[in-house]
Design a protein around this motif. Structure first.
Motif, short mmCIF file in Angstrom:
data_model
loop_
_atom_site.label_atom_id
_atom_site.label_comp_id
_atom_site.label_asym_id
_atom_site.label_seq_id
_atom_site.Cartn_x
_atom_site.Cartn_y
_atom_site.Cartn_z
N THR A 1 0.81 -1.22 0.00
CA THR A 1 0.00 0.00 0.00
C THR A 1 0.84 1.27 0.00
O THR A 1 0.42 2.31 -0.48
CB THR A 1 -0.98 0.00 1.20
OG1 THR A 1 -1.86 1.11 1.08
CG2 THR A 1 -0.25 0.07 2.53
N ARG B 1 -0.79 -2.86 -7.25
CA ARG B 1 -0.54 -2.33 -5.90
C ARG B 1 -1.63 -2.84 -4.98
O ARG B 1 -2.82 -2.73 -5.29
CB ARG B 1 -0.54 -0.81 -5.94
CG ARG B 1 -0.06 -0.18 -4.67
CD ARG B 1 0.43 1.22 -4.98
NE ARG B 1 0.67 1.98 -3.78
CZ ARG B 1 1.30 3.15 -3.80
NH1 ARG B 1 1.72 3.67 -4.93
NH2 ARG B 1 1.50 3.80 -2.68
N THR C 1 -3.56 -3.41 -1.05
CA THR C 1 -3.94 -2.64 0.13
C THR C 1 -3.10 -3.04 1.34
O THR C 1 -3.19 -2.43 2.40
CB THR C 1 -5.42 -2.91 0.47
OG1 THR C 1 -5.58 -4.32 0.63
CG2 THR C 1 -6.35 -2.41 -0.63
N GLN D 1 -5.44 -2.30 -4.60
CA GLN D 1 -5.51 -0.84 -4.45
C GLN D 1 -5.52 -0.17 -5.82
O GLN D 1 -6.30 0.72 -6.08
CB GLN D 1 -4.35 -0.34 -3.62
CG GLN D 1 -4.42 1.14 -3.32
CD GLN D 1 -3.49 1.51 -2.19
OE1 GLN D 1 -3.49 0.90 -1.12
NE2 GLN D 1 -2.64 2.50 -2.42
N SER D 2 -4.59 -0.59 -6.70
CA SER D 2 -4.59 -0.02 -8.04
C SER D 2 -3.80 -0.89 -9.00
O SER D 2 -3.00 -1.73 -8.59
CB SER D 2 -4.00 1.40 -8.03
OG SER D 2 -2.66 1.35 -7.60
N THR E 1 -1.41 -0.36 -12.55
CA THR E 1 -0.78 0.63 -13.40
C THR E 1 -0.17 -0.04 -14.62
O THR E 1 0.63 -0.97 -14.50
CB THR E 1 0.32 1.38 -12.62
OG1 THR E 1 -0.25 1.89 -11.42
CG2 THR E 1 0.89 2.54 -13.44
N GLU F 1 -2.99 4.64 -14.76
CA GLU F 1 -3.65 3.81 -13.75
C GLU F 1 -4.95 3.29 -14.36
O GLU F 1 -5.83 4.06 -14.70
CB GLU F 1 -3.94 4.64 -12.50
CG GLU F 1 -4.38 3.79 -11.34
CD GLU F 1 -4.55 4.57 -10.04
OE1 GLU F 1 -3.53 4.95 -9.45
OE2 GLU F 1 -5.70 4.80 -9.64
N SER G 1 -8.55 1.47 -10.06
CA SER G 1 -8.27 2.03 -8.74
C SER G 1 -9.25 1.44 -7.73
O SER G 1 -10.29 0.90 -8.11
CB SER G 1 -8.39 3.56 -8.77
OG SER G 1 -9.67 3.92 -9.19
N PHE G 2 -8.89 1.54 -6.48
CA PHE G 2 -9.63 0.89 -5.40
C PHE G 2 -11.11 1.26 -5.44
O PHE G 2 -11.47 2.41 -5.59
CB PHE G 2 -9.05 1.29 -4.05
CG PHE G 2 -9.72 0.61 -2.89
CD1 PHE G 2 -9.32 -0.66 -2.49
CD2 PHE G 2 -10.78 1.22 -2.22
CE1 PHE G 2 -9.95 -1.30 -1.43
CE2 PHE G 2 -11.42 0.58 -1.17
CZ PHE G 2 -11.00 -0.67 -0.78
N SER G 3 -11.95 0.27 -5.30
CA SER G 3 -13.37 0.56 -5.12
C SER G 3 -13.90 -0.39 -4.07
O SER G 3 -13.59 -1.58 -4.08
CB SER G 3 -14.12 0.38 -6.43
OG SER G 3 -14.11 -0.97 -6.83
#
Ligand SMILES: [Zn+2]
Length: 468
Positions: A58, A132, A134, A355-356, A358, A364, A367-369
Motif C-alpha cells: 500500500t 498495488r 492494500t 488498491q490499483s 498501473t 492507472e 483504482s480501489f473501489s
C-alpha cells in the motif's frame, strides 16, 4: 409446419438471449479466475511471452518484481514470510495468491489488444501491469514477530468501512525465495493459507451471532434473566463454563445474570440456553445472514465457504452451536466479517486486496473501489452488539486487547478440539473510532485461552494502528 416454426422462433430467440446474458454474467463473475488457472493453455502461452508486472504494497514498497527470467521478492526475509500467503509464489505452491489470482493484470491481459500488435511490430517485449495491494508489509512483518513463536494460526487486519485488507498472515509461514525440501514436507503445511482456507470451530466468537439473533428475535432480550449454576445438561450432555474442572471439583458459576454480563464473561450456560430458545431455524438463519453456507465469490481473493450444518440437529447440537462448538466450521475471515457487521453499523464490506493497477505506460487502469458484501444487522442492533463487545474488552474476557484511552471492542473464544489438551485461541475485535476503522482477527491453534493468548496479539496490532 410454418405455424409451428413461427411459434418456435421467439422461444429460440429468448433462449439465445438468456444464454448470452448467462455468458456475460459468468465472465464478469469468474473471468479473472479463468486467467489464474494453471491448466489454462492459452494463459500459459501468453505468460511465457510477457514480463510479469511488479507487486507493491500500500505504501509502494516492491514485494515482487521480475528481472530477466527471475522473480525477485523483497530483500527482508520477515517481509517475504509475512506476505507470502497473500502474494503466493510463482510455482503456485500457495493456492490463489496474488501472483496467480491477479495474473490477469500481472501478465497484461487487461491491456488493449493494440499493445500486443505493437510489441509484435516493433519486436519489443511485452510487460504486464503493476499491481498495488492494500496490504501494509511493515505491519505484516511486525505481526510475524508478535505471533506466538512456533504456533500455527492466522491473523487478518481489515478496514471495516472499506473492506481494504491491511494484513493477512498465516502460520507456519515460509520464505518464497528459499523453498527447501523441508518446507515442502513440513507436516504443518506452510503453503496452506489458514486465514481464508483453514476451517475451525469459531468457539465463543460465535456468541456475536447468537447475541445478534437474540436481539432481533426478542425485543426484551436485554431484560431477560438467566441463572448460571455452571453445569447445564442438554440431551444427556454436560455443558460447562470456562474454568470448570470437575476432577478438581472446581465449577465456574456466574449466578443470576442478563445477556450483557453473559456476553462480557462469555457464559456458556446462558448462550447454550439462548440457542435453544431461538431454535435451530432462527440461529441458522442468523448465521447465514453473516455469510455461513454462502458461496463467496469475492473479486480479489478466494475464501472457503463456512458451514452451519443443516441435518441431524438435536437439542444438544443446537445448544453447542450457540457457544460456537458442535459441527460449525468457519474460516478466520468469516469470524472477522462477523465482527465487521457490528463495527460498520450492520453492513459487512467485501474484503479487498487490490488498491490499483498501473499499465507499463504509467496509466492507472484500475483504482480501489469498495463494495458492500451485504447488510447484516439493523444499525440499532449493531450498536448494541458493539457496546457489549466494548464491555467485553473494558471489563471482560478481552481485557488484554485494550489500549488505554481508546475504544476497543472485541470477543474472545477458546474452541475445544477433540484429542487436544489445549483449545484454539481466538480474538476478534475492532477499534470503534472514526479515524481508525480497523478490525482484527487472531487465531492461535492448540494454544490455550483466547483472552490470554490471542487478545494480547490483537492489542499489539491495535497499538501499532493507533500509533501508540
Ligand atoms: Zn456461566
Amino acid at each position: 409446419m410454418r405455424g409451428n416454426i413461427r411459434r418456435v422462433i421467439p422461444l429460440m430467440c429468448a433462449l439465445f438471449l438468456l444464454l448470452g446474458a448467462w455468458g456475460a454474467w459468468n465472465l464478469a463473475v469468474n473471468g479473472r479466475r479463468w486467467f489464474s488457472f494453471s491448466s489454462n493453455a492459452y494463459a500459459r502461452q501468453m505468460k511465457r511471452e510477457v514480463t510479469e508486472g511488479a507487486v507493491l504494497d500500500t505504501r509502494g514498497v516492491v514485494l515482487a518484481s521480475t528481472f530477466g527470467e527471475e522473480r525477485v521478492y523483497h530483500s527482508d526475509e520477515a517481509v517475504r514470510r509475512a506476505t507470502v500467503h497473500v502474494l503466493g509464489d510463482r510455482d503456485g505452491n500457495v493456492a490463489n495468491g496474488v501472483e496467480s489470482f491477479m495474473s490477469f493484470y500481472l501478465y497484461g491481459f487487461d491491456q488493449p489488444f493494440g499493445e500486443e500488435v505493437k510489441s509484435v511490430l516493433y519486436g519489443t517485449g511485452r510487460r504486464g501491469s503493476d499491481v498495488r495491494l492494500t496490504v501494509d508489509s511493515a505491519l505484516s512483518a511486525n505481526i510475524l514477530g508478535w505471533f506466538p513463536a512456533g504456533k500455527k494460526g492466522a491473523v487478518i487486519v481489515m478496514n471495516y468501512r472499506t473492506g481494504a485488507v491491511l494484513a493477512e498472515c498465516s502460520f507456519p509461514d515460509f520464505d518464497p525465495a528459499n523453498v527447501t525440501v523441508s518446507v515442502k514436507t513440513d507436516p504443518g503445511h506452510p503453503f496452506f493459507n489458514r486465514a481464508v482456507q483453514g476451517m475451525y470451530a469459531p468457539g465463543s466468537t460465535f456468541k456475536i451471532i447468537t447475541l445478534s439473533a437474540m436481539l432481533e428475535a426478542f425485543p426484551d432480550a436485554l431484560d431477560r434473566r438467566w441463572n448460571c449454576d455452571g453445569q447445564l445438561t442438554v440431551g444427556g450432555h454436560l455443558i460447562t463454563d470456562a474454568g470448570t474442572d470437575l476432577e478438581r471439583q472446581v465449577v465456574t458459576q456466574h449466578g443470576d445474570l442478563g445477556l450483557e454480563r453473559a456476553f462480557r464473561v462469555s457464559c456458556n450456560n446462558t448462550f447454550a440456553r439462548a440457542a435453544l430458545e431461538l431454535n435451530d431455524r432462527r440461529l441458522r438463519g442468523e448465521a447465514e445472514k453473516f455469510g455461513y453456507n454462502y458461496n463467496f465469490l469475492f473479486r480479489d481473493m478466494v475464501v472457503e465457504n463456512s458451514s452451519y450444518p443443516s441435518d441431524n440437529r438435536t437439542d444438544r447440537e443446537v445448544a453447542m452451536t450457540g457457544i460456537g462448538q458442535s459441527a460449525l466450521l468457519c474460516t478466520p475471515m468469516q469470524v472477522l466479517l462477523s465482527a465487521c457487521a457490528a463495527a460498520n453499523d450492520g453492513t459487512v464490506m467485501e474484503p479487498r486486496l487490490l488498491q490499483s493497477v498501473t499499465a507499463p505506460d504509467g496509466r492507472e487502469t484500475v483504482s480501489f473501489s469498495s463494495a458492500a458484501f451485504r447488510r447484516v444487522l439493523e444499525p440499532a442492533v449493531a450498536r448494541t452488539v458493539r457496546e457489549l463487545m466494548y464491555q467485553a474488552v473494558v471489563s471482560g474476557t478481552g481485557s488484554r486487547a485494550a489500549v488505554p484511552g481508546h475504544r476497543i471492542c472485541g470477543k474472545t473464544g477458546s474452541a475445544e478440539i477433540d484429542g487436544r489438551e489445549n483449545t484454539n485461541a481466538w480474538f476478534v475485535g475492532f477499534i470503534d473510532e472514526e479515524n481508525a476503522p480497523w478490525a482484527v482477527v487472531v487465531l492461535v491453534e492448540d494454544a490455550g485461552g483466547g483472552g490470554s493468548v490471542a487478545a494480547p496479539v490483537a492489542g499489539q496490532i491495535f497499538r501499532y494502528l493507533l500509533g501508540e
